[in-house]
Design a protein around this motif. Structure first.
Motif, PDB file in Angstrom:
ATOM      1  N   ARG A  88       0.831  -1.206   0.000  1.00 50.62           N
ATOM      2  CA  ARG A  88       0.000   0.000   0.000  1.00 50.62           C
ATOM      3  C   ARG A  88       0.863   1.252   0.000  1.00 50.62           C
ATOM      4  O   ARG A  88       0.624   2.192  -0.755  1.00 50.62           O
ATOM      5  N   MET A  89       1.888   1.270   0.837  1.00 52.82           N
ATOM      6  CA  MET A  89       2.749   2.452   0.918  1.00 52.82           C
ATOM      7  C   MET A  89       3.598   2.610  -0.338  1.00 52.82           C
ATOM      8  O   MET A  89       3.894   3.736  -0.757  1.00 52.82           O
ATOM      9  N   LYS A  90       3.984   1.500  -0.958  1.00 47.81           N
ATOM     10  CA  LYS A  90       4.714   1.602  -2.222  1.00 47.81           C
ATOM     11  C   LYS A  90       3.834   2.209  -3.301  1.00 47.81           C
ATOM     12  O   LYS A  90       4.316   2.938  -4.177  1.00 47.81           O
ATOM     13  N   LEU A  91       2.539   1.943  -3.224  1.00 45.12           N
ATOM     14  CA  LEU A  91       1.602   2.550  -4.170  1.00 45.12           C
ATOM     15  C   LEU A  91       1.523   4.058  -3.949  1.00 45.12           C
ATOM     16  O   LEU A  91       1.515   4.844  -4.906  1.00 45.12           O
ATOM     17  N   PHE A  92       1.513   4.485  -2.684  1.00 45.11           N
ATOM     18  CA  PHE A  92       1.517   5.922  -2.385  1.00 45.11           C
ATOM     19  C   PHE A  92       2.820   6.569  -2.875  1.00 45.11           C
ATOM     20  O   PHE A  92       2.807   7.681  -3.414  1.00 45.11           O
ATOM     21  N   ALA A  93       3.926   5.859  -2.686  1.00 50.99           N
ATOM     22  CA  ALA A  93       5.221   6.388  -3.134  1.00 50.99           C
ATOM     23  C   ALA A  93       5.218   6.582  -4.644  1.00 50.99           C
ATOM     24  O   ALA A  93       5.739   7.583  -5.154  1.00 50.99           O
ATOM     25  N   TRP A  94       4.621   5.623  -5.370  1.00 57.39           N
ATOM     26  CA  TRP A  94       4.525   5.757  -6.824  1.00 57.39           C
ATOM     27  C   TRP A  94       3.693   6.987  -7.180  1.00 57.39           C
ATOM     28  O   TRP A  94       4.043   7.735  -8.088  1.00 57.39           O
ATOM     29  N   TRP A  95       2.598   7.236  -6.446  1.00 59.64           N
ATOM     30  CA  TRP A  95       1.761   8.411  -6.720  1.00 59.64           C
ATOM     31  C   TRP A  95       2.581   9.688  -6.539  1.00 59.64           C
ATOM     32  O   TRP A  95       2.531  10.592  -7.379  1.00 59.64           O
ATOM     33  N   PHE A  96       3.333   9.778  -5.438  1.00 63.85           N
ATOM     34  CA  PHE A  96       4.139  10.974  -5.201  1.00 63.85           C
ATOM     35  C   PHE A  96       5.211  11.129  -6.276  1.00 63.85           C
ATOM     36  O   PHE A  96       5.450  12.233  -6.772  1.00 63.85           O
ATOM     37  N   GLU A  97       5.863  10.034  -6.643  1.00 63.26           N
ATOM     38  CA  GLU A  97       6.897  10.099  -7.668  1.00 63.26           C
ATOM     39  C   GLU A  97       6.327  10.639  -8.973  1.00 63.26           C
ATOM     40  O   GLU A  97       6.912  11.529  -9.603  1.00 63.26           O
ATOM     41  N   LYS A  98       5.166  10.110  -9.363  1.00 64.43           N
ATOM     42  CA  LYS A  98       4.510  10.550 -10.598  1.00 64.43           C
ATOM     43  C   LYS A  98       4.081  12.013 -10.505  1.00 64.43           C
ATOM     44  O   LYS A  98       4.285  12.790 -11.444  1.00 64.43           O
ATOM     45  N   SER A  99       3.491  12.402  -9.373  1.00 62.37           N
ATOM     46  CA  SER A  99       2.948  13.755  -9.231  1.00 62.37           C
ATOM     47  C   SER A  99       4.044  14.799  -9.087  1.00 62.37           C
ATOM     48  O   SER A  99       3.950  15.897  -9.644  1.00 62.37           O
ATOM     49  N   VAL A 100       5.095  14.471  -8.346  1.00 64.03           N
ATOM     50  CA  VAL A 100       6.213  15.403  -8.175  1.00 64.03           C
ATOM     51  C   VAL A 100       6.894  15.648  -9.523  1.00 64.03           C
ATOM     52  O   VAL A 100       7.281  16.777  -9.851  1.00 64.03           O
ATOM     53  N   ALA A 101       7.028  14.583 -10.320  1.00 63.05           N
ATOM     54  CA  ALA A 101       7.667  14.725 -11.631  1.00 63.05           C
ATOM     55  C   ALA A 101       6.850  15.624 -12.550  1.00 63.05           C
ATOM     56  O   ALA A 101       7.400  16.370 -13.364  1.00 63.05           O
ATOM     57  N   ALA A 102       5.519  15.568 -12.417  1.00 65.03           N
ATOM     58  CA  ALA A 102       4.647  16.352 -13.299  1.00 65.03           C
ATOM     59  C   ALA A 102       4.506  17.800 -12.836  1.00 65.03           C
ATOM     60  O   ALA A 102       4.135  18.670 -13.622  1.00 65.03           O
ATOM     61  N   ALA A 103       4.781  18.062 -11.561  1.00 61.87           N
ATOM     62  CA  ALA A 103       4.563  19.402 -11.010  1.00 61.87           C
ATOM     63  C   ALA A 103       5.815  20.266 -11.160  1.00 61.87           C
ATOM     64  O   ALA A 103       6.932  19.781 -11.260  1.00 61.87           O
ATOM     65  N   GLY A 104       5.585  21.576 -11.162  1.00 68.21           N
ATOM     66  CA  GLY A 104       6.708  22.502 -11.213  1.00 68.21           C
ATOM     67  C   GLY A 104       7.257  22.800  -9.835  1.00 68.21           C
ATOM     68  O   GLY A 104       8.347  23.356  -9.691  1.00 68.21           O
ATOM     69  N   GLU A 105       6.506  22.428  -8.807  1.00 70.39           N
ATOM     70  CA  GLU A 105       6.931  22.699  -7.439  1.00 70.39           C
ATOM     71  C   GLU A 105       7.986  21.688  -6.989  1.00 70.39           C
ATOM     72  O   GLU A 105       7.990  20.539  -7.417  1.00 70.39           O
ATOM     73  N   ARG A 106       8.857  22.131  -6.100  1.00 75.97           N
ATOM     74  CA  ARG A 106       9.877  21.239  -5.555  1.00 75.97           C
ATOM     75  C   ARG A 106       9.401  20.682  -4.217  1.00 75.97           C
ATOM     76  O   ARG A 106       8.794  21.395  -3.414  1.00 75.97           O
ATOM     77  N   THR A 107       9.673  19.402  -3.988  1.00 73.70           N
ATOM     78  CA  THR A 107       9.243  18.734  -2.761  1.00 73.70           C
ATOM     79  C   THR A 107      10.455  18.206  -2.015  1.00 73.70           C
ATOM     80  O   THR A 107      11.377  17.649  -2.617  1.00 73.70           O
ATOM     81  N   PHE A 108      10.431  18.381  -0.691  1.00 73.40           N
ATOM     82  CA  PHE A 108      11.531  17.958   0.167  1.00 73.40           C
ATOM     83  C   PHE A 108      10.985  17.193   1.366  1.00 73.40           C
ATOM     84  O   PHE A 108       9.816  17.339   1.729  1.00 73.40           O
ATOM     85  N   VAL A 109      11.848  16.404   1.996  1.00 70.09           N
ATOM     86  CA  VAL A 109      11.520  15.786   3.278  1.00 70.09           C
ATOM     87  C   VAL A 109      12.504  16.297   4.322  1.00 70.09           C
ATOM     88  O   VAL A 109      13.643  16.650   4.009  1.00 70.09           O
ATOM     89  N   PHE A 110      12.054  16.317   5.592  1.00 76.92           N
ATOM     90  CA  PHE A 110      12.919  16.753   6.688  1.00 76.92           C
ATOM     91  C   PHE A 110      13.716  15.583   7.281  1.00 76.92           C
ATOM     92  O   PHE A 110      14.578  15.798   8.129  1.00 76.92           O
TER      93      PHE A 110
END
Length: 611
Positions: free
Chosen positions: A435-457
């Motif tokens: 389930r979490m790997k599926l969420f990770a795939w969603w973030f990977e796909k969405s971050v790549a498509a967006a112009g915004e930069r995403t970071f983790v702390f």
């Protein structure tokens, strides 16, 4: 068509199509060994691996095509075309005009080799024909998704092409599996919660009418168009910080107040309790799950300075939460969509199966150019499942007993059969699940498509491609943004998506009327099916009336609301399998139609009882 320009030299290859000269083709396409099969047709091999039969390529392809015709698939995907014999034979079949054909060939010269070698005119007559030639993996996967999705696709593997582009096809099939899993999650969720969504939505109709939409905040955090030259300041966008309930959230809680002075803070519902214990009321709280247990994440809490973003199908008690304001996101479900299509959108947020995906998309939608995430671990770093003091952890402790302690319940998550080891941002192994790997795939796909930069702390969580790392110390070097935050909220107050009561009530009455008409048609259809099943010959002669009833139902604007709790294809198959239907074709069709009308009536009655 995602393909490069055909090289000029290909005109010479078209002459080869007429004389079938292997040596001339070899000069154009040296990666293949061209030769004549036993029946005289042109074929080829690559590094000793045959593309087609050495005896009769057309006959071999025809047999494979006949077997494929019997499969209940809407899309034929060719993972490599070879010389095109199979695609050509499938294109000749009677079912071809109703199918979508998708040709994938990452190495463009191999596609041109097929065009130069075999007459593929039959293939080019297919109405729904798509090519991903020389495309990247994301483009190819999106093309299949647009054609109908991987769950509806039959994939044909061309071994020589796959051998030539191993990495490309490995990435593509990984994407295919991820998209199939996502589609199945959606089906499973609909089957499990469809009736709950409809009931909650019906109970919350007045909330849908009187509450404003989250769209009021869209773009409000972006000040890049403002002229601040008089103050000597660079115009900038407010950063956003997403607060999820993973274990690493604990690391920033002592400094959360300083974080809030510099960014818009957006907490998922499960993280709220931990934030409040740290003495911080987040700017926004996001809750999208319609289940009762999701509402318990807010139970007994109060956050008067926070704005709650909710789905109109949330459990009704959510709308009694003590907060500054409640706003609605555009509904993910047919009931809310029915009203929004006529009265205006509340503001769409993406749903990737997790509330954190909606929270991230809200940060993007408000105009933040930098999105920082805490607690978005998507795994179990240090074998912890949630942050201490989260709603989840407290529920586990409350449910624990001597024979079923909280440690045992956490261990079930950590050692589930579907768990696996993945790498975190430091390259170290952590436990995660499907389930979490599926969420990770969603973030990977969405971050790549967006112009915004995403970071983790934190580097402790599952590494997501395209997401960077920022230490909390570096983040806190940013200047405070209290004035900009105040301006952000003032901007949003200028917009609203509150519905006019009179128009809303008119639309509700129209919906009820439409559903009652569908119910009447369903009863009429069911009665006709009963007559046919009882052996009434006159009724059997009126079988065409069922088609007219179905057509009238499908033309109703209210059908999508009823469809929310209508059985999925899988559920219908299970209903049919449990029933002892007659074998005679006419009676069998009547029995199945009767079952469908009965299920449709149930869904409509569920809604009308509440409204």
């Amino acid at each position: 068509m995602l393909a490069p320009q055909i090289p000029a030299e290909l005109s010479r290859g078209q002459n080869c199509l007429q004389d079938q000269d292997p040596s001339a083709l070899k000069s154009l396409f040296p990666f293949y060994e061209f030769f004549k099969a036993k029946n005289g047709e042109l074929t080829a091999s690559q590094n000793g691996l045959a593309l087609h039969s050495n005896y009769n390529p057309s006959a071999e392809a025809a047999r494979a095509a006949k077997a494929a015709e019997e499969e209940d698939k809407d899309i034929f995907v060719f993972a490599g075309l070879g010389l095109g014999y199979l695609a050509r034979e499938l294109a000749k079949s009677s079912a071809a005009k109703d199918k979508a054909f998708v040709v994938l060939e990452p190495d463009a010269p191999r596609f041109f080799a097929a065009l130069a070698s075999v007459d593929l005119s039959e293939l080019f007559r297919i109405p729904k024909l798509f090519f991903a030639v020389g495309a990247d993996v994301e483009q190819a996967a999106l093309l299949v998704q647009c054609a109908g999705g991987f769950e509806k696709a039959k994939v044909f593997l061309q071994k020589a092409s796959i051998e030539n582009s191993k990495e490309w096809f490995a990435a593509f099939f990984k994407r295919a599996e991820e998209q199939k899993n996502a589609a199945q999650v959606n089906v499973n969720t609909l089957e499990r919660f469809g009736r709950l969504w409809l009931k909650n939505g019906a109970r919350n109709l007045q909330c849908l009418r009187r509450l404003g939409g989250v769209g009021a905040f869209f773009g409000a955090a972006d000040f890049s168009q403002e002229n601040n030259s008089d103050q000597g300041q660079e115009p900038r966008a407010l950063p956003a910080v997403l607060l999820a309930a993973g274990p690493s959230l604990q690391d920033i809680l002592p400094r959360l107040r300083q974080v809030q002075e510099r960014a818009v803070t957006i907490a998922v519902d499960t993280a709220l309790r931990a934030c409040l214990r740290a003495g911080v009321e987040p700017d926004f709280i996001v809750l999208t799950d319609p289940q009762y247990w999701a509402s318990r994440h807010l139970a007994g809490l109060s956050s008067p300075r926070s704005i709650l973003i909710a789905e109109s199908a949330a459990y009704p008690s959510v709308f009694r939460f003590d907060c500054k304001r409640i706003v609605l996101m555009s509904s993910l479900f047919p009931l809310g969509k029915y009203f929004e299509s006529r009265l205006g959108k509340k503001g769409a947020l993406a749903s990737g199966g997790s509330v954190a995906t909606s929270a991230w998309d809200f940060a993007r939608a408000i105009g933040s150019k930098e999105i920082y995430c805490s607690g978005l671990d998507l795994g179990y770093p240090n074998k912890q499942t949630h942050i201490k003091g989260s709603a989840f952890e407290e529920a586990v402790h409350n449910a624990s007993s001597r024979l079923n302690p909280s440690e045992t319940q956490s261990a079930r998550l950590l050692f589930s059969a579907k768990n696996s080891l993945v790498k975190n941002f430091e390259g170290e192994p952590i436990i995660t699940d499907e389930r979490m790997k599926l969420f990770a795939w969603w973030f990977e796909k969405s971050v790549a498509a967006a112009g915004e930069r995403t970071f983790v702390f934190s580097k402790k969580g599952l590494a997501i491609k395209g997401v960077g790392y920022c230490s909390i110390d570096d983040f806190l070097k940013k200047p405070k943004a209290l004035e900009e935050k105040e301006k952000f909220f003032l901007r949003a107050l200028q917009n609203s998506a509150v519905y006019d009561k009179e128009k809303f009530d008119e639309l509700l009455a129209e919906l009820k009327d439409g559903l009652e008409k569908i119910a009447g048609l369903s009863k009429k259809g069911r009665a006709l099916c009963d007559d046919i099943l009882c052996g009434d010959r006159r009724a059997a002669a009126r079988i065409g009336e069922l088609d007219a009833i179905d057509k009238e139902i499908m033309q109703s604007e209210a059908k999508n609301v009823a469809a929310l709790v209508f059985p999925t294809s899988r559920q219908l198959e299970e209903i049919f399998a449990r029933s002892k239907f007659p074998q005679e074709p006419l009676l069998n069709a009547a029995a199945k139609s009767r079952a469908i009308y009965t299920e449709l009536l149930k869904s409509i009655e569920d809604f009308l009882k509440i409204c």
